[in-house]
Write an enzyme that holds these catalytic residues in place. Structure first.
Site, PDB file in Angstrom:
ATOM      1  N   ASP A 181     -34.941  -8.565 -13.535  1.00 46.02           N
ATOM      2  CA  ASP A 181     -34.124  -7.752 -12.729  1.00 46.02           C
ATOM      3  C   ASP A 181     -32.524  -8.466 -13.288  1.00 46.02           C
ATOM      4  O   ASP A 181     -31.508  -7.500 -13.323  1.00 46.02           O
ATOM      5  CB  ASP A 181     -34.065  -7.668 -11.218  1.00 46.02           C
ATOM      6  CG  ASP A 181     -35.183  -6.966 -10.758  1.00 46.02           C
ATOM      7  OD1 ASP A 181     -35.663  -6.020 -11.544  1.00 46.02           O
ATOM      8  OD2 ASP A 181     -36.102  -7.520  -9.822  1.00 46.02           O
ATOM      9  N   THR A 234     -32.968  -3.924  -1.783  1.00 44.49           N
ATOM     10  CA  THR A 234     -34.367  -4.966  -1.877  1.00 44.49           C
ATOM     11  C   THR A 234     -33.895  -6.520  -2.429  1.00 44.49           C
ATOM     12  O   THR A 234     -34.588  -7.322  -2.406  1.00 44.49           O
ATOM     13  CB  THR A 234     -35.382  -4.349  -2.715  1.00 44.49           C
ATOM     14  OG1 THR A 234     -34.698  -3.974  -3.713  1.00 44.49           O
ATOM     15  CG2 THR A 234     -36.091  -3.224  -1.885  1.00 44.49           C
ATOM     16  N   GLU A 244     -25.243  -4.654  -5.441  1.00 41.58           N
ATOM     17  CA  GLU A 244     -24.161  -5.143  -4.164  1.00 41.58           C
ATOM     18  C   GLU A 244     -22.933  -5.774  -4.827  1.00 41.58           C
ATOM     19  O   GLU A 244     -22.752  -6.465  -5.699  1.00 41.58           O
ATOM     20  CB  GLU A 244     -25.044  -5.758  -3.229  1.00 41.58           C
ATOM     21  CG  GLU A 244     -24.727  -7.299  -3.414  1.00 41.58           C
ATOM     22  CD  GLU A 244     -26.080  -7.649  -4.503  1.00 41.58           C
ATOM     23  OE1 GLU A 244     -25.457  -8.403  -5.456  1.00 41.58           O
ATOM     24  OE2 GLU A 244     -27.159  -7.754  -4.320  1.00 41.58           O
TER      25      GLU A 244
HETATM   26  P1  NAP Z   1     -30.998 -14.928  -9.312  1.00 41.37           P
HETATM   27  O1  NAP Z   1     -30.614 -15.844  -8.337  1.00 41.37           O
HETATM   28  O2  NAP Z   1     -31.496 -15.623 -10.531  1.00 41.37           O
HETATM   29  O3  NAP Z   1     -32.118 -13.934  -8.997  1.00 41.37           O
HETATM   30  C1  NAP Z   1     -32.135 -13.524  -7.643  1.00 41.37           C
HETATM   31  C2  NAP Z   1     -33.504 -12.504  -7.297  1.00 41.37           C
HETATM   32  O4  NAP Z   1     -33.316 -11.396  -6.895  1.00 41.37           O
HETATM   33  C3  NAP Z   1     -34.528 -12.449  -8.514  1.00 41.37           C
HETATM   34  O5  NAP Z   1     -35.905 -12.801  -8.064  1.00 41.37           O
HETATM   35  C4  NAP Z   1     -34.357 -11.065  -8.926  1.00 41.37           C
HETATM   36  O6  NAP Z   1     -35.455 -10.695  -9.851  1.00 41.37           O
HETATM   37  C5  NAP Z   1     -34.184 -10.508  -7.687  1.00 41.37           C
HETATM   38  N1  NAP Z   1     -33.543  -9.238  -7.599  1.00 41.37           N
HETATM   39  C6  NAP Z   1     -32.332  -8.722  -8.428  1.00 41.37           C
HETATM   40  N2  NAP Z   1     -32.311  -7.465  -8.234  1.00 41.37           N
HETATM   41  C7  NAP Z   1     -33.090  -7.038  -7.174  1.00 41.37           C
HETATM   42  C8  NAP Z   1     -33.312  -5.701  -6.677  1.00 41.37           C
HETATM   43  N3  NAP Z   1     -32.650  -4.866  -6.860  1.00 41.37           N
HETATM   44  N4  NAP Z   1     -34.578  -5.586  -5.787  1.00 41.37           N
HETATM   45  C9  NAP Z   1     -35.253  -6.795  -5.606  1.00 41.37           C
HETATM   46  N5  NAP Z   1     -35.118  -7.969  -6.162  1.00 41.37           N
HETATM   47  C10 NAP Z   1     -34.056  -8.094  -6.992  1.00 41.37           C
HETATM   48  O7  NAP Z   1     -29.739 -13.980  -9.553  1.00 41.37           O
HETATM   49  P2  NAP Z   1     -29.540 -12.861 -10.853  1.00 41.37           P
HETATM   50  O8  NAP Z   1     -30.657 -12.949 -11.595  1.00 41.37           O
HETATM   51  O9  NAP Z   1     -28.219 -13.266 -11.380  1.00 41.37           O
HETATM   52  O10 NAP Z   1     -29.419 -11.625 -10.129  1.00 41.37           O
HETATM   53  C11 NAP Z   1     -28.353 -11.392  -9.070  1.00 41.37           C
HETATM   54  C12 NAP Z   1     -28.878 -10.866  -7.745  1.00 41.37           C
HETATM   55  O11 NAP Z   1     -29.482 -11.692  -7.140  1.00 41.37           O
HETATM   56  C13 NAP Z   1     -27.751 -10.123  -7.031  1.00 41.37           C
HETATM   57  O12 NAP Z   1     -27.363  -8.774  -7.300  1.00 41.37           O
HETATM   58  C14 NAP Z   1     -28.221 -10.475  -5.654  1.00 41.37           C
HETATM   59  O13 NAP Z   1     -28.664  -9.326  -5.253  1.00 41.37           O
HETATM   60  C15 NAP Z   1     -29.477 -11.643  -5.895  1.00 41.37           C
HETATM   61  N6  NAP Z   1     -29.165 -12.390  -4.741  1.00 41.37           N
HETATM   62  C16 NAP Z   1     -30.033 -12.524  -3.934  1.00 41.37           C
HETATM   63  C17 NAP Z   1     -29.470 -13.634  -2.997  1.00 41.37           C
HETATM   64  C18 NAP Z   1     -30.446 -13.955  -1.903  1.00 41.37           C
HETATM   65  O14 NAP Z   1     -31.550 -13.231  -1.635  1.00 41.37           O
HETATM   66  N7  NAP Z   1     -30.268 -14.995  -0.907  1.00 41.37           N
HETATM   67  C19 NAP Z   1     -28.576 -14.627  -3.345  1.00 41.37           C
HETATM   68  C20 NAP Z   1     -27.753 -14.169  -4.347  1.00 41.37           C
HETATM   69  C21 NAP Z   1     -28.022 -13.325  -5.191  1.00 41.37           C
HETATM   70  P3  NAP Z   1     -35.870 -11.040 -11.180  1.00 41.37           P
HETATM   71  O15 NAP Z   1     -36.800 -12.434 -10.893  1.00 41.37           O
HETATM   72  O16 NAP Z   1     -36.751  -9.884 -11.684  1.00 41.37           O
HETATM   73  O17 NAP Z   1     -34.524 -11.475 -11.942  1.00 41.37           O
END
Ligand code: NAP
Length: 270
Positions: free
Chosen positions: A46, A162, A124
């Site tokens: 993603d 998600t 987001e």
């Molecule tokens: P990352 O920290 O490397 O990955 C974040 C995780 O979120 C990965 O497992 C990614 O899937 C998954 N993900 C991304 N978009 C998703 C979606 N629409 N639905 C379900 N899972 C999703 O960060 P990154 O690869 O740069 O991605 C940035 C995204 O990470 C941001 O947009 C944010 O949504 C998310 N994020 C989440 C948190 C948290 O949950 N605490 C904190 C910071 C950011 P893949 O393994 O397939 O790449």
């Protein structure tokens, strides 16, 4: 049909991207075009798909995305690394089939004036503070809704619900709904400070404006990127008129996608 391949730098993705490129070059119906593609194939997870979307954001109205995942979660991706031949066959028989999802418009006004920054998020945008509590007034459609105090706020699209939104307790929204969601990141709630304490779903004719108070320490993000650490006067969020399109050669029902990603295969015999 013109196709761009957007791959992450991992070894597994590299192998898939190379094999995909060879198959596309061997096809009479398809050709590689990284500059003016009709289809963008993201190879990775993603995170890679988010980067691909932002890379081609200026022509996002003219492209459809396809995701191949190579060992990541791959919530947005329909194809596995061993299905390259099937994907190429589907591309050769493409008849424009697609599904579109809502995007989030972000308008940032800076303290001291100057032109507003306009952004577009697939997952987001967050406004948060890592140094001390973020204090901000939250307006819905120009009416003060609440004064927030805590780590920050997350405004997400349905397909991004998600992702970060889920981690901070937001609801999961089916992307067939045209809505955005505001969720709190560790709000402070006690006798002195009070917020609603639950996620809000915002309708297409509404918008949210956030005015940070101690704004010189606020960080603004859009998907995987930090957009700004400059002093922000206000940020406005609304559902974009633009949508992201995916080429839909196979259909995975949204709630099955959610259960596969977060619960795992369910064995009904157990
Ligand atoms: P990352 O920290 O490397 O990955 C974040 C995780 O979120 C990965 O497992 C990614 O899937 C998954 N993900 C991304 N978009 C998703 C979606 N629409 N639905 C379900 N899972 C999703 O960060 P990154 O690869 O740069 O991605 C940035 C995204 O990470 C941001 O947009 C944010 O949504 C998310 N994020 C989440 C948190 C948290 O949950 N605490 C904190 C910071 C950011 P893949 O393994 O397939 O790449």
């Amino acid at each position: 049909m013109r196709i761009a391949i957007y791959s992450n730098l991992g070894e597994a993705s590299n192998i898939v991207a190379t094999s995909l490129k060879k198959k596309i070059e061997a096809s009479k119906a398809l050709k590689i075009d990284g500059l003016n593609p009709e289809i963008v194939i993201s190879v990775g997870g993603d995170g890679t798909l988010l980067s691909a979307f932002h890379h081609y954001q200026d022509i996002s109205g003219k492209i459809r995305l396809v995701g191949i995942h190579t060992g990541h979660l791959g919530f947005y991706t329909d194809w596995r690394d061993y299905e390259v031949s099937e994907l190429v066959e589907s591309l050769e028989h493409d008849n424009g089939q697609s599904v579109t999802y809502p995007l989030l418009d972000i308008k940032v006004n800076y303290a001291g004036g100057g032109p507003a920054d306009i952004g577009l998020a697939l997952n987001e945008s967050t406004l948060k503070q890592i140094n001390g509590s973020m204090v901000a007034d939250v307006y819905i459609k120009n009416q003060l809704f609440e004064s927030f105090r805590g780590d920050g706020l997350c405004v997400s699209t349905p397909s991004g619900s998600t992702a970060y939104n889920k981690s901070v307790g937001g609801a999961i929204i089916n992307p067939s709904l045209n809505a955005i969601q505001v969720s709190e990141i560790s709000s402070i709630n006690n006798r002195v400070f009070r917020t609603l304490g639950s996620p809000l779903i915002i309708a297409p004719d509404e918008w949210v404006k956030i005015i940070p108070k101690n704004n010189n320490r606020t960080v603004l993000t859009c998907d995987h990127q930090v957009i700004s650490t400059a002093t922000i006067a206000s940020v406005e969020y609304r559902i974009s008129q633009r949508r992201i399109a995916f080429a839909q050669y196979r259909h995975t029902q949204f709630w099955r996608r959610v259960s596969n990603s977060f619960i795992g295969e369910v064995n009904l015999d157990d």
